[in-house]
Motif scaffolding. Structure first.
Motif, PDB file in Angstrom:
ATOM      1  N   PRO A  81      -8.605  -9.053  -2.836  1.00  0.00           N
ATOM      2  CA  PRO A  81      -7.722  -9.380  -3.955  1.00  0.00           C
ATOM      3  C   PRO A  81      -6.439  -9.154  -4.043  1.00  0.00           C
ATOM      4  N   ARG A  82      -6.069  -7.830  -3.514  1.00  0.00           N
ATOM      5  CA  ARG A  82      -4.634  -7.455  -3.654  1.00  0.00           C
ATOM      6  C   ARG A  82      -3.668  -8.319  -2.882  1.00  0.00           C
ATOM      7  N   ALA A  83      -4.111  -9.046  -1.810  1.00  0.00           N
ATOM      8  CA  ALA A  83      -3.435  -9.892  -0.954  1.00  0.00           C
ATOM      9  C   ALA A  83      -3.294 -11.316  -1.632  1.00  0.00           C
ATOM     10  N   VAL A  84      -4.300 -11.715  -2.350  1.00  0.00           N
ATOM     11  CA  VAL A  84      -4.249 -13.002  -2.855  1.00  0.00           C
ATOM     12  C   VAL A  84      -3.474 -12.648  -4.385  1.00  0.00           C
ATOM     13  N   LEU A  85      -3.853 -11.922  -5.142  1.00  0.00           N
ATOM     14  CA  LEU A  85      -3.557 -11.740  -6.436  1.00  0.00           C
ATOM     15  C   LEU A  85      -2.363 -10.972  -6.691  1.00  0.00           C
ATOM     16  N   GLY A  86      -1.924 -10.056  -5.716  1.00  0.00           N
ATOM     17  CA  GLY A  86      -0.623  -9.257  -5.928  1.00  0.00           C
ATOM     18  C   GLY A  86      -0.990  -7.949  -6.167  1.00  0.00           C
ATOM     19  N   PRO A  87      -0.386  -7.099  -6.686  1.00  0.00           N
ATOM     20  CA  PRO A  87      -0.658  -5.658  -6.901  1.00  0.00           C
ATOM     21  C   PRO A  87      -1.758  -5.619  -8.255  1.00  0.00           C
ATOM     22  N   LEU A  88      -2.760  -4.828  -8.195  1.00  0.00           N
ATOM     23  CA  LEU A  88      -3.755  -4.541  -9.171  1.00  0.00           C
ATOM     24  C   LEU A  88      -3.593  -3.173  -9.475  1.00  0.00           C
ATOM     25  N   PRO A  89      -3.887  -3.126 -10.826  1.00  0.00           N
ATOM     26  CA  PRO A  89      -4.072  -1.614 -11.262  1.00  0.00           C
ATOM     27  C   PRO A  89      -5.372  -0.925 -10.534  1.00  0.00           C
ATOM     28  N   GLN A  90      -5.324   0.289 -10.283  1.00  0.00           N
ATOM     29  CA  GLN A  90      -6.150   0.966  -9.456  1.00  0.00           C
ATOM     30  C   GLN A  90      -7.633   1.173 -10.126  1.00  0.00           C
ATOM     31  N   ASP A  91      -7.714   1.193 -11.401  1.00  0.00           N
ATOM     32  CA  ASP A  91      -9.083   1.006 -12.104  1.00  0.00           C
ATOM     33  C   ASP A  91      -9.718  -0.277 -11.840  1.00  0.00           C
ATOM     34  N   MET A  92      -8.947  -1.331 -11.718  1.00  0.00           N
ATOM     35  CA  MET A  92      -9.560  -2.632 -11.448  1.00  0.00           C
ATOM     36  C   MET A  92      -9.783  -3.071 -10.250  1.00  0.00           C
ATOM     37  N   SER A  93      -9.508  -2.184  -9.239  1.00  0.00           N
ATOM     38  CA  SER A  93      -9.948  -2.329  -7.869  1.00  0.00           C
ATOM     39  C   SER A  93     -11.086  -1.437  -7.358  1.00  0.00           C
ATOM     40  N   ILE A  94     -11.181  -0.724  -7.895  1.00  0.00           N
ATOM     41  CA  ILE A  94     -12.238   0.549  -7.714  1.00  0.00           C
ATOM     42  C   ILE A  94     -13.730  -0.544  -7.807  1.00  0.00           C
ATOM     43  N   PRO A  95     -13.989  -1.171  -8.861  1.00  0.00           N
ATOM     44  CA  PRO A  95     -15.284  -1.862  -8.829  1.00  0.00           C
ATOM     45  C   PRO A  95     -15.424  -2.984  -7.675  1.00  0.00           C
ATOM     46  N   PHE A  96     -14.216  -3.607  -7.107  1.00  0.00           N
ATOM     47  CA  PHE A  96     -14.419  -4.393  -5.937  1.00  0.00           C
ATOM     48  C   PHE A  96     -14.724  -3.663  -4.913  1.00  0.00           C
ATOM     49  N   GLY A  97     -14.345  -2.289  -4.492  1.00  0.00           N
ATOM     50  CA  GLY A  97     -14.783  -1.532  -3.598  1.00  0.00           C
ATOM     51  C   GLY A  97     -16.085  -1.257  -3.412  1.00  0.00           C
ATOM     52  N   ILE A  98     -16.687  -0.780  -4.692  1.00  0.00           N
ATOM     53  CA  ILE A  98     -17.905  -0.328  -4.931  1.00  0.00           C
ATOM     54  C   ILE A  98     -18.961  -1.559  -4.666  1.00  0.00           C
ATOM     55  N   GLY A  99     -18.777  -2.783  -5.379  1.00  0.00           N
ATOM     56  CA  GLY A  99     -19.273  -3.874  -5.159  1.00  0.00           C
ATOM     57  C   GLY A  99     -19.541  -4.254  -3.573  1.00  0.00           C
ATOM     58  N   GLY A 100     -18.335  -4.119  -3.144  1.00  0.00           N
ATOM     59  CA  GLY A 100     -18.301  -4.794  -1.635  1.00  0.00           C
ATOM     60  C   GLY A 100     -19.067  -3.730  -0.972  1.00  0.00           C
ATOM     61  N   ALA A 101     -18.905  -2.511  -0.895  1.00  0.00           N
ATOM     62  CA  ALA A 101     -19.755  -1.544  -0.071  1.00  0.00           C
ATOM     63  C   ALA A 101     -21.233  -1.612  -0.385  1.00  0.00           C
ATOM     64  N   PHE A 102     -21.711  -1.884  -1.614  1.00  0.00           N
ATOM     65  CA  PHE A 102     -23.159  -1.785  -1.896  1.00  0.00           C
ATOM     66  C   PHE A 102     -23.592  -3.421  -1.306  1.00  0.00           C
ATOM     67  N   CYS A 103     -23.007  -4.526  -1.612  1.00  0.00           N
ATOM     68  CA  CYS A 103     -23.300  -5.613  -1.224  1.00  0.00           C
ATOM     69  C   CYS A 103     -23.353  -5.834   0.455  1.00  0.00           C
ATOM     70  N   MET A 104     -22.364  -5.564   1.078  1.00  0.00           N
ATOM     71  CA  MET A 104     -22.351  -5.557   2.661  1.00  0.00           C
ATOM     72  C   MET A 104     -23.419  -4.481   3.288  1.00  0.00           C
ATOM     73  N   GLY A 105     -23.370  -3.539   2.742  1.00  0.00           N
ATOM     74  CA  GLY A 105     -24.585  -2.388   3.235  1.00  0.00           C
ATOM     75  C   GLY A 105     -25.754  -3.105   3.083  1.00  0.00           C
ATOM     76  N   LEU A 106     -26.096  -3.699   2.089  1.00  0.00           N
ATOM     77  CA  LEU A 106     -27.375  -4.311   1.707  1.00  0.00           C
ATOM     78  C   LEU A 106     -27.666  -5.362   2.700  1.00  0.00           C
ATOM     79  N   CYS A 107     -26.674  -6.191   2.623  1.00  0.00           N
ATOM     80  CA  CYS A 107     -26.711  -7.473   3.560  1.00  0.00           C
ATOM     81  C   CYS A 107     -26.896  -6.895   5.094  1.00  0.00           C
ATOM     82  N   SER A 108     -26.344  -5.729   5.434  1.00  0.00           N
ATOM     83  CA  SER A 108     -26.592  -5.409   6.935  1.00  0.00           C
ATOM     84  C   SER A 108     -27.985  -4.803   7.231  1.00  0.00           C
ATOM     85  N   LEU A 109     -28.648  -4.382   6.122  1.00  0.00           N
ATOM     86  CA  LEU A 109     -29.937  -3.836   6.122  1.00  0.00           C
ATOM     87  C   LEU A 109     -30.873  -5.068   6.095  1.00  0.00           C
TER      88      LEU A 109
END
Length: 129
Positions: A81-109
């Motif tokens: 999202p930072r590459a596509v949308l440009g700089p984002l506030p840090q508090d906005m990018s943290i939910p992306f990271g948490i969601g990405g970690a949970f979703c991809m870890g679950l997909c791996s399982l």
């Protein structure tokens, strides 16, 4: 389950479903637009992490691979999202990271082949053919 199906379909759909439930499940047009946008942003992240997980599945056991896949999913979900949308506030990018970690870890399982360790019917360990 098939790794491609899990990472390219189930991963993005779980993000869309979670977001739809989080906003209260309305059927308004902006929610549908936002859900489609989330699916399209999540799809490349899932594709990248799915390829990596498929390669790691050959060399690393599941208990080490799932957290590593989750870490890569969090990184990719924060960087894309930072590459596509440009700089984002840090508090906005943290939910992306948490969601990405949970979703991809679950997909791996879910994509792990749990039957690969078992012997096939008719194969007797230690017998010579």
């Amino acid at each position: 389950m098939n790794r491609t199906l899990v990472f390219l379909l189930l991963g993005p759909l779980s993000v869309v479903l979670t977001t739809w439930v989080a906003v209260g499940m309305p059927f308004e047009s902006f929610v549908l637009f936002f859900a489609v946008l989330l699916f399209l942003v999540t799809f490349p992240v899932s594709a990248i992490v799915g390829v990596l997980d498929g390669q790691l599945a050959r060399a690393i056991p599941l208990l080490l691979r799932a957290p590593l896949t989750a870490l890569v999913g969090a990184t990719a979900a924060m960087v894309l999202p930072r590459a596509v949308l440009g700089p984002l506030p840090q508090d906005m990018s943290i939910p992306f990271g948490i969601g990405g970690a949970f979703c991809m870890g679950l997909c791996s399982l879910l994509a792990h082949d749990y039957n690969a360790q078992k012997t096939r019917p008719g194969d007797i360990s230690g017998s010579r053919s």
